[in-house]
Write an enzyme that holds these catalytic residues in place. Structure first.
Site, PDB file in Angstrom:
ATOM      1  N   ARG A  15       0.805  -1.233   0.000  1.00  0.00           N
ATOM      2  CA  ARG A  15       0.000   0.000   0.000  1.00  0.00           C
ATOM      3  C   ARG A  15       0.834   1.278   0.000  1.00  0.00           C
ATOM      4  O   ARG A  15       0.292   2.373  -0.158  1.00  0.00           O
ATOM      5  CB  ARG A  15      -0.971  -0.017   1.189  1.00  0.00           C
ATOM      6  CG  ARG A  15      -2.162  -0.923   0.931  1.00  0.00           C
ATOM      7  CD  ARG A  15      -3.048  -1.041   2.147  1.00  0.00           C
ATOM      8  NE  ARG A  15      -2.449  -1.903   3.173  1.00  0.00           N
ATOM      9  CZ  ARG A  15      -2.911  -2.000   4.415  1.00  0.00           C
ATOM     10  NH1 ARG A  15      -3.961  -1.282   4.784  1.00  0.00           N
ATOM     11  NH2 ARG A  15      -2.342  -2.805   5.284  1.00  0.00           N
ATOM     12  N   GLN A  72      13.620 -14.466   5.379  1.00  0.00           N
ATOM     13  CA  GLN A  72      12.368 -15.186   5.125  1.00  0.00           C
ATOM     14  C   GLN A  72      12.148 -15.138   3.614  1.00  0.00           C
ATOM     15  O   GLN A  72      11.754 -14.112   3.067  1.00  0.00           O
ATOM     16  CB  GLN A  72      11.216 -14.494   5.870  1.00  0.00           C
ATOM     17  CG  GLN A  72       9.921 -15.273   5.822  1.00  0.00           C
ATOM     18  CD  GLN A  72       8.748 -14.495   6.406  1.00  0.00           C
ATOM     19  OE1 GLN A  72       8.784 -13.271   6.504  1.00  0.00           O
ATOM     20  NE2 GLN A  72       7.696 -15.210   6.772  1.00  0.00           N
ATOM     21  N   LYS A 352      31.078  27.560  -2.352  1.00  0.00           N
ATOM     22  CA  LYS A 352      31.224  26.103  -2.496  1.00  0.00           C
ATOM     23  C   LYS A 352      32.676  25.718  -2.298  1.00  0.00           C
ATOM     24  O   LYS A 352      33.566  26.381  -2.833  1.00  0.00           O
ATOM     25  CB  LYS A 352      30.780  25.687  -3.902  1.00  0.00           C
ATOM     26  CG  LYS A 352      30.820  24.195  -4.133  1.00  0.00           C
ATOM     27  CD  LYS A 352      31.185  23.825  -5.560  1.00  0.00           C
ATOM     28  CE  LYS A 352      32.682  23.907  -5.790  1.00  0.00           C
ATOM     29  NZ  LYS A 352      33.111  23.462  -7.116  1.00  0.00           N
ATOM     30  N   TYR A 367      29.921  34.810  -5.965  1.00  0.00           N
ATOM     31  CA  TYR A 367      30.142  33.368  -5.985  1.00  0.00           C
ATOM     32  C   TYR A 367      31.609  33.072  -5.744  1.00  0.00           C
ATOM     33  O   TYR A 367      32.478  33.544  -6.473  1.00  0.00           O
ATOM     34  CB  TYR A 367      29.721  32.755  -7.326  1.00  0.00           C
ATOM     35  CG  TYR A 367      30.175  31.327  -7.445  1.00  0.00           C
ATOM     36  CD1 TYR A 367      29.705  30.358  -6.559  1.00  0.00           C
ATOM     37  CD2 TYR A 367      31.103  30.931  -8.417  1.00  0.00           C
ATOM     38  CE1 TYR A 367      30.147  29.046  -6.622  1.00  0.00           C
ATOM     39  CE2 TYR A 367      31.538  29.615  -8.489  1.00  0.00           C
ATOM     40  CZ  TYR A 367      31.064  28.679  -7.590  1.00  0.00           C
ATOM     41  OH  TYR A 367      31.499  27.387  -7.650  1.00  0.00           O
ATOM     42  N   ASN A 387      35.863  29.598 -11.775  1.00  0.00           N
ATOM     43  CA  ASN A 387      36.685  28.462 -11.357  1.00  0.00           C
ATOM     44  C   ASN A 387      36.628  27.300 -12.322  1.00  0.00           C
ATOM     45  O   ASN A 387      37.331  26.327 -12.158  1.00  0.00           O
ATOM     46  CB  ASN A 387      36.261  27.999  -9.949  1.00  0.00           C
ATOM     47  CG  ASN A 387      34.817  27.555  -9.913  1.00  0.00           C
ATOM     48  OD1 ASN A 387      33.974  28.100 -10.633  1.00  0.00           O
ATOM     49  ND2 ASN A 387      34.506  26.579  -9.082  1.00  0.00           N
ATOM     50  N   SER A 406      34.048  45.722  -6.560  1.00  0.00           N
ATOM     51  CA  SER A 406      32.758  45.222  -7.043  1.00  0.00           C
ATOM     52  C   SER A 406      32.874  44.692  -8.460  1.00  0.00           C
ATOM     53  O   SER A 406      33.597  45.235  -9.285  1.00  0.00           O
ATOM     54  CB  SER A 406      31.725  46.342  -7.014  1.00  0.00           C
ATOM     55  OG  SER A 406      31.463  46.692  -5.681  1.00  0.00           O
TER      56      SER A 406
HETATM   57  C1  UD1 Z   1      -0.817  -8.530  12.372  1.00  0.00           C
HETATM   58  C2  UD1 Z   1      -1.471  -9.478  13.383  1.00  0.00           C
HETATM   59  C3  UD1 Z   1      -2.770  -8.832  13.886  1.00  0.00           C
HETATM   60  C4  UD1 Z   1      -2.466  -7.487  14.474  1.00  0.00           C
HETATM   61  C5  UD1 Z   1      -1.760  -6.617  13.461  1.00  0.00           C
HETATM   62  C6  UD1 Z   1      -1.322  -5.311  14.097  1.00  0.00           C
HETATM   63  C7  UD1 Z   1      -0.868 -11.702  12.652  1.00  0.00           C
HETATM   64  C8  UD1 Z   1      -1.309 -12.934  11.968  1.00  0.00           C
HETATM   65  N1  UD1 Z   1      -1.768 -10.725  12.738  1.00  0.00           N
HETATM   66  O1  UD1 Z   1      -1.691  -8.469  11.269  1.00  0.00           O
HETATM   67  O2  UD1 Z   1      -3.372  -9.660  14.840  1.00  0.00           O
HETATM   68  O3  UD1 Z   1      -3.663  -6.856  14.888  1.00  0.00           O
HETATM   69  O4  UD1 Z   1      -0.573  -7.283  12.987  1.00  0.00           O
HETATM   70  O5  UD1 Z   1      -0.708  -4.503  13.167  1.00  0.00           O
HETATM   71  O6  UD1 Z   1       0.253 -11.645  13.139  1.00  0.00           O
HETATM   72  N2  UD1 Z   1       5.736  -9.816   8.160  1.00  0.00           N
HETATM   73  C9  UD1 Z   1       6.849 -10.533   7.813  1.00  0.00           C
HETATM   74  N3  UD1 Z   1       6.681 -11.708   7.154  1.00  0.00           N
HETATM   75  C10 UD1 Z   1       5.463 -12.187   6.822  1.00  0.00           C
HETATM   76  C11 UD1 Z   1       4.325 -11.431   7.177  1.00  0.00           C
HETATM   77  C12 UD1 Z   1       4.501 -10.248   7.855  1.00  0.00           C
HETATM   78  O7  UD1 Z   1       7.975 -10.144   8.085  1.00  0.00           O
HETATM   79  O8  UD1 Z   1       5.391 -13.255   6.223  1.00  0.00           O
HETATM   80  C13 UD1 Z   1       5.923  -8.545   8.868  1.00  0.00           C
HETATM   81  C14 UD1 Z   1       5.461  -7.356   8.059  1.00  0.00           C
HETATM   82  O9  UD1 Z   1       6.531  -6.813   7.320  1.00  0.00           O
HETATM   83  C15 UD1 Z   1       4.968  -6.402   9.116  1.00  0.00           C
HETATM   84  C16 UD1 Z   1       4.528  -7.303  10.259  1.00  0.00           C
HETATM   85  O10 UD1 Z   1       5.130  -8.544  10.025  1.00  0.00           O
HETATM   86  O11 UD1 Z   1       5.957  -5.571   9.605  1.00  0.00           O
HETATM   87  C17 UD1 Z   1       3.021  -7.429  10.350  1.00  0.00           C
HETATM   88  O12 UD1 Z   1       2.564  -8.034   9.195  1.00  0.00           O
HETATM   89  P1  UD1 Z   1       1.163  -7.654   8.541  1.00  0.00           P
HETATM   90  O13 UD1 Z   1       0.968  -8.461   7.343  1.00  0.00           O
HETATM   91  O14 UD1 Z   1       1.047  -6.192   8.436  1.00  0.00           O
HETATM   92  O15 UD1 Z   1       0.181  -8.171   9.675  1.00  0.00           O
HETATM   93  P2  UD1 Z   1      -1.311  -7.739   9.879  1.00  0.00           P
HETATM   94  O16 UD1 Z   1      -2.145  -8.369   8.839  1.00  0.00           O
HETATM   95  O17 UD1 Z   1      -1.386  -6.278  10.053  1.00  0.00           O
HETATM   96 CA    CA Z   2      -0.021  -4.286   9.369  1.00  0.00          CA
END
Ligand code: UD1
Ligand code: CA
Length: 455
Positions: A15, A72, A352, A367, A387, A406
């Site tokens: 987003r 990951q 500069k 300058y 320069n 000047s």
């Molecule tokens: C998550 C929580 C939700 C909570 C919300 C708060 C879970 C399943 N849900 O949902 O309960 O209310 O956060 O913001 O945990 N990320 C990874 N790897 C992944 C997925 C996510 O590193 O595979 C990281 C994302 O980059 C992010 C964070 O985890 O920083 C949260 O992930 P996001 O997908 O935003 O979780 P939510 O759906 O918001």
């Molecule tokens: Ca989130």
């Protein structure tokens, strides 16, 4: 208690609609993830483990060796993300705190409270998890905290999986947890695959309860746990962070006339009794001394500015001003500019990669590039160092006490000797000896001995 920290930062951040990974977007002078790293560093001796995935090279390039990384490769959910840190952290700590890389407002004091809650509850029960919760009317997107009639937490249910009744729950999961380390690593692999095809970290709560382990909660300040998903939220977060930074400076003795219109990066240092007038952006590794007056409407990026300096309607980058130097209105210091003590640089000037010695004055429309200027030199209005010959940059030297008339064009490479003068409108193409007057186009030596005429 020995605490390890994990920062989840592998997500896409769709987003944001950006080519750049979400967690690298800047807020109040630092990329988002760096705020999370700083917060984590304040509660643990061990470097945080950052879980990277999408855009991992860029995140690693930013954070370098300050943190440890778990990769990951496939984004299979928050539970799966934490699992990637197992190899690094198993057996390394008593408790593991999990936070997100997109929550720059989270403060370490809140995490300290969480860890304290964990430590307390651990004395009394077979504790598995301490977690933060919030109560708020706008529940959209959050997992719901489900409790039994006795008020004990039973599970976290993701919004998509909620029954209509559960949807109404206003106690929400901000996603920050402190886990018993041994229990975490032993049980993460037990998370079932969700309908969405992910492994939800939130399922650890239900799992703990089903094993008869305790889960405790503590409430978090609402404004700290807003994750950033869009650039709208990014701007909102920057307002909060900016206010925190300004308050820090004000409490340290800096006067800020208009906090709504002052933008100071977290990386900036300012001495006491300095005044920041409206409309200033102070950025990067800028350091400002005491009793200075900055602004209005100035942008200062990675500069060192001494005590009692004045900067008025000016743009400065990677430059230096010694004590009592002043610049502006409407002037610019570019990279490598250095104004010595008490230098006066007035309107419509640009400097500069040059040094201006103490007491030198450059009042208007000039300058200076690649120039070494001595003490108490007068640079007349409209003076230009030529320069650049189209291919190379050349150096100009103007020695102590010289007087540049000047509209002088100084065609580099060139040295103007100490006490020498140039006539108005001269085009100087050859070195001028000390105490000599030159004039004209091209400039010629005038038949006067400045040394004698002064005596
Ligand atoms: C998550 C929580 C939700 C909570 C919300 C708060 C879970 C399943 N849900 O949902 O309960 O209310 O956060 O913001 O945990 N990320 C990874 N790897 C992944 C997925 C996510 O590193 O595979 C990281 C994302 O980059 C992010 C964070 O985890 O920083 C949260 O992930 P996001 O997908 O935003 O979780 P939510 O759906 O918001
Ligand atoms: Ca989130």
């Amino acid at each position: 208690m020995n605490v390890a920290t994990v920062i989840l930062a592998a997500g896409y951040g769709t987003r944001m609609k950006s080519d750049m990974p979400k967690v690298l977007h800047g807020v109040a002078g630092r990329p988002m993830v760096e705020w999370s790293v700083r917060t984590a560093e304040q509660i643990s001796q061990q470097p945080p483990v950052v879980v990277v995935g999408h855009g991992k090279e860029q995140v690693q390039a930013l954070l370098g060796e300050r943190v440890a990384y778990a990769v990951q490769d496939q984004l299979l959910g928050t539970g799966h993300a934490v699992m990637q840190a197992a190899a690094l952290l198993r057996g390394q700590a008593d408790a593991v705190v999990v936070i997100y890389g997109d929550m720059p407002l989270l403060q370490h004091t809140t995490l300290q409270d969480l860890v304290q809650r964990f430590a307390q509850a651990q004395q009394q029960s077979d504790l598995a998890i301490a977690m933060l919760t919030i109560e708020r009317a706008d529940s959209q997107g959050f997992g719901r905290v489900v409790r039994n009639s006795a008020g004990q937490i039973q599970a976290i249910v993701e919004e998509v999986d909620c029954t209509p009744e559960q949807k109404l729950i206003r106690e929400l999961n901000p996603g920050i947890y402190c886990f018993d380390s041994e229990w975490l690593w032993a049980n993460l692999p037990k998370i079932p695959l969700s309908k969405k095809g992910e492994y939800y970290l939130t399922d650890m709560v239900g799992l703990a309860v089903s094993q008869g382990r305790t889960v405790v909660t503590t409430s978090a300040p609402l404004d700290e746990v807003n994750g950033i998903n869009t650039r709208v939220q990014l701007a909102q977060a920057s307002v909060v962070l900016r206010q925190r930074i300004l308050e820090h400076h004000m409490l340290n003795g800096v006067t800020i006339i208009d906090p709504q219109n002052t933008y100071i990066d977290d990386t900036v240092e300012i001495g006491s009794d300095t005044t920041i007038l409206p409309g200033c952006c102070l950025e990067g590794k800028t350091k400002i001394g005491r009793h200075a007056v900055i602004g209005p409407y100035s942008r200062i990026t990675s500069c060192t500015i001494g005590d009692e300096c004045r900067v008025t309607y000016a743009v400065l980058e990677q430059a230096r001003m010694d004590n009592r130097a002043e610049i502006g209105p409407f002037a610019r210091l570019r990279t490598g500019a250095h104004l010595g003590e008490g230098v006066h640089m007035g309107n419509f000037g640009e400097v500069k990669n040059s040094y201006l010695g103490p007491g030198t004055k450059m009042g208007h429309f000039s300058y200076l590039g690649d120039t070494q200027v001595g003490e108490n030199v007068n640079i007349g209005a409209g003076t230009i160092t030529c320069n650049f010959d189209g291919e190379k940059k050349h150096k100009t030297v103007i020695e102590d006490g010289a007087f540049i008339g000047s509209d002088t064009m100084l065609v580099a490479p060139l040295t103007i000797g100490a006490g020498a003068r140039t006539g108005a409108g001269s085009v100087v193409t050859k070195d001028v000896p000390a105490e000599t007057l030159v004039y004209g186009v091209p400039a010629k030596k005038a038949p006067v001995d400045l040394n004698q005429s002064r005596q």
